[in-house]
Design an enzyme around this catalytic site. Structure first.
Site, PDB file in Angstrom:
ATOM      1  CB  SER A 127       4.670   5.294   4.443  1.00  0.00           C
ATOM      2  OG  SER A 127       5.196   6.493   5.264  1.00  0.00           O
ATOM      3  CG  HIS A 138      -1.179   6.409   4.648  1.00  0.00           C
ATOM      4  ND1 HIS A 138      -2.682   6.396   4.326  1.00  0.00           N
ATOM      5  CD2 HIS A 138      -0.862   7.218   5.586  1.00  0.00           C
ATOM      6  CE1 HIS A 138      -3.302   7.214   5.560  1.00  0.00           C
ATOM      7  NE2 HIS A 138      -1.837   7.783   6.066  1.00  0.00           N
ATOM      8  CG  ASN A 154      -1.861   1.407   1.330  1.00  0.00           C
ATOM      9  OD1 ASN A 154      -2.535   1.569   0.427  1.00  0.00           O
ATOM     10  ND2 ASN A 154      -1.816   1.938   2.716  1.00  0.00           N
ATOM     11  CB  THR A 204      -0.186  -5.832   8.790  1.00  0.00           C
ATOM     12  OG1 THR A 204      -0.532  -4.379   9.297  1.00  0.00           O
ATOM     13  CG2 THR A 204       1.172  -5.917   8.662  1.00  0.00           C
ATOM     14  CG  ASP A 239      -3.694   3.851   6.054  1.00  0.00           C
ATOM     15  OD1 ASP A 239      -3.483   3.313   4.977  1.00  0.00           O
ATOM     16  OD2 ASP A 239      -4.556   4.630   6.394  1.00  0.00           O
TER      17      ASP A 239
END
Ligand code: GAR
Length: 210
Positions: free
Chosen positions: A136, A109, A107, A141, A145
């Site tokens: 980032s 963010h 991801n 998980t 975020d």
């Protein structure tokens, strides 16, 4: 060739930066599909125009989060991805979905995590008086975020910044950061250490500041 599936919810500018990097720099990877939870996500049309398979799994058609995630997983699995990238995909995913793609679900963010997970990151950074903001890229998980950080980029906060101005400056950094981090994953240059940190192979390509 590694197969990449990208999940979006809107504009898809991070998705575009990865598609373009993949094509322009002769990566050992293809973006094989772009999927969205929103039928009107602008990025879908952009991807379709370039001959990339697109699909919609509309979250409004699923009463339960788990049902939506099962339908999404089926759509993702149909493309047999090596990597699944969240690029402005604005749905919280169930633990089951996250576990299914553990180690290959990434991801981006728009904050310097662990600061400001969730929404309104730029407004919150300004309200907190931060002098630095950024983005980032991390392995996903089950916590929103959150997860082992792969790469970060920082940008200055200017005195006259509004959330929109800051968001635009961070987005420029995102478009450099995310392709670089994905390239590391494509090249198998990332190692997850026992204490949950990510390290890069020593000669992993760096083009963030170049
Ligand atoms: C990006 O700024 C991305 O970092 C953010 O949404 C935007 C999507 O823009 N993602 C999150 O906030 C995830 N929590 P894009 O559709 O143009 O890539």
């Amino acid at each position: 060739m590694k197969r990449i599936v990208i999940l979006i919810s809107g504009r898809g500018s991070n998705m575009q930066s990865i598609v373009e990097a993949c094509a322009a720099e002769g990566w050992a990877a293809d973006v094989v599909a772009v999927l969205s939870n929103k039928p009107d996500a602008a990025g879908l049309a952009w991807a379709a125009e370039r001959g990339i398979a697109t699909g919609v799994v509309d979250h409004r058609a699923h009463a339960e989060r788990a049902d939506f995630d099962a339908a999404l997983a089926a759509a993702v699995d149909a493309h047999a991805p090596d990597l699944v990238l969240l690029a402005g995909f604005m749905r919280v995913l169930t633990d089951g979905f996250v576990q299914r793609y553990a180690g290959r679900l990434i991801n981006i963010h728009p904050s310097l995590l662990p600061a400001f997970p969730g929404l309104h990151t730029h407004r919150r950074a300004l309200e907190a008086g931060c002098h630095l903001a950024g983005a980032s890229v991390h392995f996903v998980t089950p916590t929103l975020d959150h997860g082992p950080l792969i790469a970060q980029a920082a940008v200055p906060v200017m005195p006259e910044d509004t959330p929109e101005r800051l968001a635009a400056r961070v987005l420029v950094a995102e478009h450099r950061l995310y392709p670089m981090a994905v390239r590391w994953a494509v090249d198998d240059a990332l190692t997850l250490t026992d204490d949950g940190h990510v390290t890069q192979r020593e000669n992993a390509p760096q083009w963030l500041w170049g």
